[in-house]
Every structure is written in C-alpha cells, then in structure tokens.
Scaffold this motif. Structure first.
Motif, PDB file in Angstrom:
ATOM      1  N   TYR A  50       0.840  -1.213   0.000  1.00 45.01           N
ATOM      2  CA  TYR A  50       0.000   0.000   0.000  1.00 45.01           C
ATOM      3  C   TYR A  50       0.871   1.258   0.000  1.00 45.01           C
ATOM      4  O   TYR A  50       0.542   2.257  -0.632  1.00 45.01           O
ATOM      5  CB  TYR A  50      -0.972  -0.021   1.188  1.00 45.01           C
ATOM      6  CG  TYR A  50      -2.083  -1.016   0.966  1.00 45.01           C
ATOM      7  CD1 TYR A  50      -3.213  -0.670   0.238  1.00 45.01           C
ATOM      8  CD2 TYR A  50      -1.965  -2.328   1.419  1.00 45.01           C
ATOM      9  CE1 TYR A  50      -4.211  -1.602  -0.019  1.00 45.01           C
ATOM     10  CE2 TYR A  50      -2.960  -3.261   1.172  1.00 45.01           C
ATOM     11  CZ  TYR A  50      -4.077  -2.897   0.451  1.00 45.01           C
ATOM     12  OH  TYR A  50      -5.058  -3.815   0.181  1.00 45.01           O
ATOM     13  N   ARG A  51       1.986   1.173   0.703  1.00 44.82           N
ATOM     14  CA  ARG A  51       2.903   2.319   0.727  1.00 44.82           C
ATOM     15  C   ARG A  51       3.494   2.578  -0.660  1.00 44.82           C
ATOM     16  O   ARG A  51       3.695   3.729  -1.059  1.00 44.82           O
ATOM     17  CB  ARG A  51       4.052   2.068   1.727  1.00 44.82           C
ATOM     18  CG  ARG A  51       3.625   2.203   3.168  1.00 44.82           C
ATOM     19  CD  ARG A  51       4.705   1.703   4.123  1.00 44.82           C
ATOM     20  NE  ARG A  51       4.244   1.805   5.487  1.00 44.82           N
ATOM     21  CZ  ARG A  51       4.360   2.904   6.235  1.00 44.82           C
ATOM     22  NH1 ARG A  51       4.982   3.965   5.755  1.00 44.82           N
ATOM     23  NH2 ARG A  51       3.880   2.944   7.453  1.00 44.82           N
ATOM     24  N   ALA A  72      -6.005   4.246 -14.382  1.00 49.81           N
ATOM     25  CA  ALA A  72      -4.995   4.356 -15.453  1.00 49.81           C
ATOM     26  C   ALA A  72      -3.592   4.273 -14.852  1.00 49.81           C
ATOM     27  O   ALA A  72      -2.706   3.589 -15.394  1.00 49.81           O
ATOM     28  CB  ALA A  72      -5.190   5.667 -16.210  1.00 49.81           C
ATOM     29  N   HIS A  73      -3.398   4.927 -13.731  1.00 52.90           N
ATOM     30  CA  HIS A  73      -2.081   4.917 -13.065  1.00 52.90           C
ATOM     31  C   HIS A  73      -1.724   3.489 -12.625  1.00 52.90           C
ATOM     32  O   HIS A  73      -0.600   3.023 -12.835  1.00 52.90           O
ATOM     33  CB  HIS A  73      -2.140   5.862 -11.861  1.00 52.90           C
ATOM     34  CG  HIS A  73      -0.961   5.768 -10.952  1.00 52.90           C
ATOM     35  ND1 HIS A  73       0.302   6.172 -11.337  1.00 52.90           N
ATOM     36  CD2 HIS A  73      -0.832   5.293  -9.684  1.00 52.90           C
ATOM     37  CE1 HIS A  73       1.141   5.964 -10.332  1.00 52.90           C
ATOM     38  NE2 HIS A  73       0.483   5.428  -9.329  1.00 52.90           N
ATOM     39  N   LEU A  74      -2.698   2.780 -12.050  1.00 55.52           N
ATOM     40  CA  LEU A  74      -2.424   1.431 -11.539  1.00 55.52           C
ATOM     41  C   LEU A  74      -2.139   0.451 -12.686  1.00 55.52           C
ATOM     42  O   LEU A  74      -1.343  -0.478 -12.519  1.00 55.52           O
ATOM     43  CB  LEU A  74      -3.590   0.935 -10.670  1.00 55.52           C
ATOM     44  CG  LEU A  74      -3.745   1.679  -9.337  1.00 55.52           C
ATOM     45  CD1 LEU A  74      -5.060   1.318  -8.655  1.00 55.52           C
ATOM     46  CD2 LEU A  74      -2.570   1.394  -8.402  1.00 55.52           C
ATOM     47  N   LEU A 123      -4.091  -4.763  -5.585  1.00 56.73           N
ATOM     48  CA  LEU A 123      -3.136  -5.494  -4.737  1.00 56.73           C
ATOM     49  C   LEU A 123      -3.606  -6.889  -4.329  1.00 56.73           C
ATOM     50  O   LEU A 123      -2.809  -7.714  -3.876  1.00 56.73           O
ATOM     51  CB  LEU A 123      -2.810  -4.668  -3.484  1.00 56.73           C
ATOM     52  CG  LEU A 123      -2.058  -3.358  -3.762  1.00 56.73           C
ATOM     53  CD1 LEU A 123      -1.855  -2.577  -2.468  1.00 56.73           C
ATOM     54  CD2 LEU A 123      -0.694  -3.624  -4.423  1.00 56.73           C
ATOM     55  N   LEU A 124      -4.885  -7.156  -4.542  1.00 52.66           N
ATOM     56  CA  LEU A 124      -5.449  -8.451  -4.122  1.00 52.66           C
ATOM     57  C   LEU A 124      -4.723  -9.641  -4.766  1.00 52.66           C
ATOM     58  O   LEU A 124      -4.275 -10.564  -4.085  1.00 52.66           O
ATOM     59  CB  LEU A 124      -6.940  -8.488  -4.480  1.00 52.66           C
ATOM     60  CG  LEU A 124      -7.675  -9.752  -4.085  1.00 52.66           C
ATOM     61  CD1 LEU A 124      -8.126  -9.664  -2.635  1.00 52.66           C
ATOM     62  CD2 LEU A 124      -8.899  -9.973  -4.962  1.00 52.66           C
ATOM     63  N   THR A 145      -9.060 -11.784   7.421  1.00 52.62           N
ATOM     64  CA  THR A 145     -10.491 -11.591   7.166  1.00 52.62           C
ATOM     65  C   THR A 145     -10.829 -11.676   5.676  1.00 52.62           C
ATOM     66  O   THR A 145     -11.838 -12.262   5.305  1.00 52.62           O
ATOM     67  CB  THR A 145     -10.946 -10.211   7.689  1.00 52.62           C
ATOM     68  OG1 THR A 145     -10.030  -9.227   7.199  1.00 52.62           O
ATOM     69  CG2 THR A 145     -11.011 -10.182   9.208  1.00 52.62           C
ATOM     70  N   VAL A 146      -9.995 -11.063   4.821  1.00 51.12           N
ATOM     71  CA  VAL A 146     -10.364 -10.923   3.403  1.00 51.12           C
ATOM     72  C   VAL A 146      -9.390 -11.629   2.448  1.00 51.12           C
ATOM     73  O   VAL A 146      -9.812 -12.348   1.554  1.00 51.12           O
ATOM     74  CB  VAL A 146     -10.451  -9.413   3.030  1.00 51.12           C
ATOM     75  CG1 VAL A 146     -10.722  -9.227   1.550  1.00 51.12           C
ATOM     76  CG2 VAL A 146     -11.520  -8.728   3.865  1.00 51.12           C
ATOM     77  N   ILE A 147      -8.115 -11.413   2.629  1.00 47.05           N
ATOM     78  CA  ILE A 147      -7.156 -11.934   1.634  1.00 47.05           C
ATOM     79  C   ILE A 147      -6.986 -13.446   1.784  1.00 47.05           C
ATOM     80  O   ILE A 147      -7.045 -14.179   0.806  1.00 47.05           O
ATOM     81  CB  ILE A 147      -5.781 -11.213   1.748  1.00 47.05           C
ATOM     82  CG1 ILE A 147      -5.953  -9.701   1.651  1.00 47.05           C
ATOM     83  CG2 ILE A 147      -4.805 -11.714   0.675  1.00 47.05           C
ATOM     84  CD1 ILE A 147      -6.475  -9.201   0.331  1.00 47.05           C
TER      85      ILE A 147
END
Ligand code: DC
Length: 241
Positions: A50-51, A72-74, A123-124, A145-147
């Motif tokens: 994330y950083r 677009a950036h990602l 990022l997933l 919890t999620v990943i």
C-alpha cells in the motif's frame, strides 16, 4: 490458550499460511520477520504494498479522487516484489523503493488510498499469488479476514495506543524532525481510517488468536505464537486418525 514451551525449533513440516493483522505500531513487522525466520518461511509485508502505491501517487501527482486517473495509473504501475525470510523488498520501475516508503507523509497517504476499491483490487492478486504455495507469514490489516480467510493460523496483534506510539517514535530517525505528539496524532488518525473504512476494515478475524503485546517483547510474542502453531499442528495430526 496455547501451552507454554521454550523450545524454539521448527516442528512444523507441512507448509502453513500464517496471518498477522493489527494496528500500526503493534510490532507486527518485527514479530513477522522473527517468526518467518524461525519457520524458514517467506515474509510478506502488505503495508509496504500500500505504501508503494501511495509513493507512486505522490511522485506522479495523481488525483486519487479521480477513479479513472487512479485506474490508469495502476494499470501502468510496474511493481516487483522480493519476499525473503526476514526481508520484503519492493522495486518500482526497477528502482528499490523499500526504504523510501517509510515517511510520515507516505504512511498517511497509504492509509487514505487503501480505502479505494481500485487500489485494494490491484493489490489483491499480488497478495493471493504470494500465498498460494503457503510457507508464508504475512502481515497487514485484512490478511485473516479478506485476503486469506482460509489461512492455517491467524493472529491479531495489539497494544495500547501509548505503547504503540512510543515504539514508532523510537524507530523514527532523528532526521525526520517529528515529535512524539506528531507520531501519536498521525497513528490515531490512521487507526481511525483503517478501522472505519467500508472495504476490508481493520478487525480481528473471528478465528484469530489475539495477543496483547503492550508489556511483552517481540521474542516473547514469537514464543507464544510458536506454541500456538505447534498446538494447532498437533491437533490436526490427531484429527487425521
Ligand atoms: O502496516 P503499514 O503501517 O505499513 O500500512 C500502511 C497503511 O496501509 C495502513 O495505514 C493501511 C494500509 N494497509 C491496508 O489497508 N491493508 C493492509 N493489509 C496493509 C496495510
């Protein structure tokens, strides 16, 4: 509760996926690295992911409130990860940015942009791909919890806010010119962002083992974790028969 033992050897033969979630300053990084080293596993620091996204947004002056610009950036975001036992390094456009992403400005930006669905989706897959062979200790906010809801063992590490701010202050370089009050205020703001966002908020998984490390050092936390892991492995072996 996991039984007490001081045996520090690695008794775990089947590779496991271990998650460690918790708020900023709880000591997740130190503990995750020590645990990964002891188990001879890789270590994944999802906060660093994330950083790195926050870093790219700041460097390129992206308006992250504009979803189209962010997507677009990602799409062009050229990130390479290197996971080792006690180190997790990140290359962006072949440049090692691991140490540059540890500033207060990037901490806050990471907390803000991590609430964006485009960023979490981006990022997933990187995170799930790294977990597919197990033998991994991963730390973050939503690992259990999620990943990786199917993780073999989940921990939630916490400490009181004053202890967490003291830890962060001690880790901060004197060159950063920030006061204890700055660190404490930013940390509480990030806690609030991370716990209250709609998508993947910071919270313990229902089956997470909670450890309060306000008064215990990282080595003692790792001993406790290893005992929990050994109990779990024994339980599984018994239930196979
Ligand atoms: O763990 P850290 O302080 O390096 O994380 C920086 C920010 O990234 C944190 O404030 C929230 C976000 N984050 C997240 O939303 N989900 C994760 N799994 C890890 C970090």
């Amino acid at each position: 509760m996991c039984e007490a033992s001081v045996d520090g050897s690695n008794p775990v033969t089947d590779p496991l996926l271990i998650t460690i979630d918790g708020p900023a300053g709880a000591g997740k990084t130190t503990v995750s690295r020590l645990l990964a080293e002891q188990l001879d596993y890789r270590y994944l620091d999802t906060g660093a992911l994330y950083r790195s996204v926050a870093y790219g947004i700041l460097i390129n002056g992206i308006d992250f409130e504009d979803d189209a610009a962010l997507i677009a950036h990602l799409k062009e975001f050229d990130l390479t990860t290197h996971a080792h036992k006690n180190e997790f390094r990140l290359l962006w456009k072949d440049q090692d940015i691991t140490d540059q992403i540890r500033t207060p400005e990037i901490s806050m930006m990471a907390s803000v942009v991590s609430a964006k669905p485009a960023v979490r989706n981006f990022l997933l897959n990187i995170q799930r791909e790294m977990g597919k062979d197990k033998a991994l200790v991963c730390e973050g906010r939503d690992m259990g919890t999620v990943i990786f809801p199917q993780a073999d063992i989940k921990f939630f590490l916490d400490a009181d806010p004053h202890a967490r701010a003291c830890r962060r202050y001690k880790e901060t370089s004197p060159k950063a010119a920030v006061t204890f009050e700055d660190i404490s205020r930013d940390m509480l703001q990030r806690d609030q962002n991370d716990r209250q966002r709609v998508l993947s908020p910071l919270r313990p998984a229902d089956d997470a083992i909670r450890i309060d490390c306000t008064d215990i050092d990282p080595h003692a936390v790792v001993v406790r974790m290893m005992n929990c892991i050994k109990s779990k492995v024994r339980e599984r072996k018994t239930s196979r028969f």
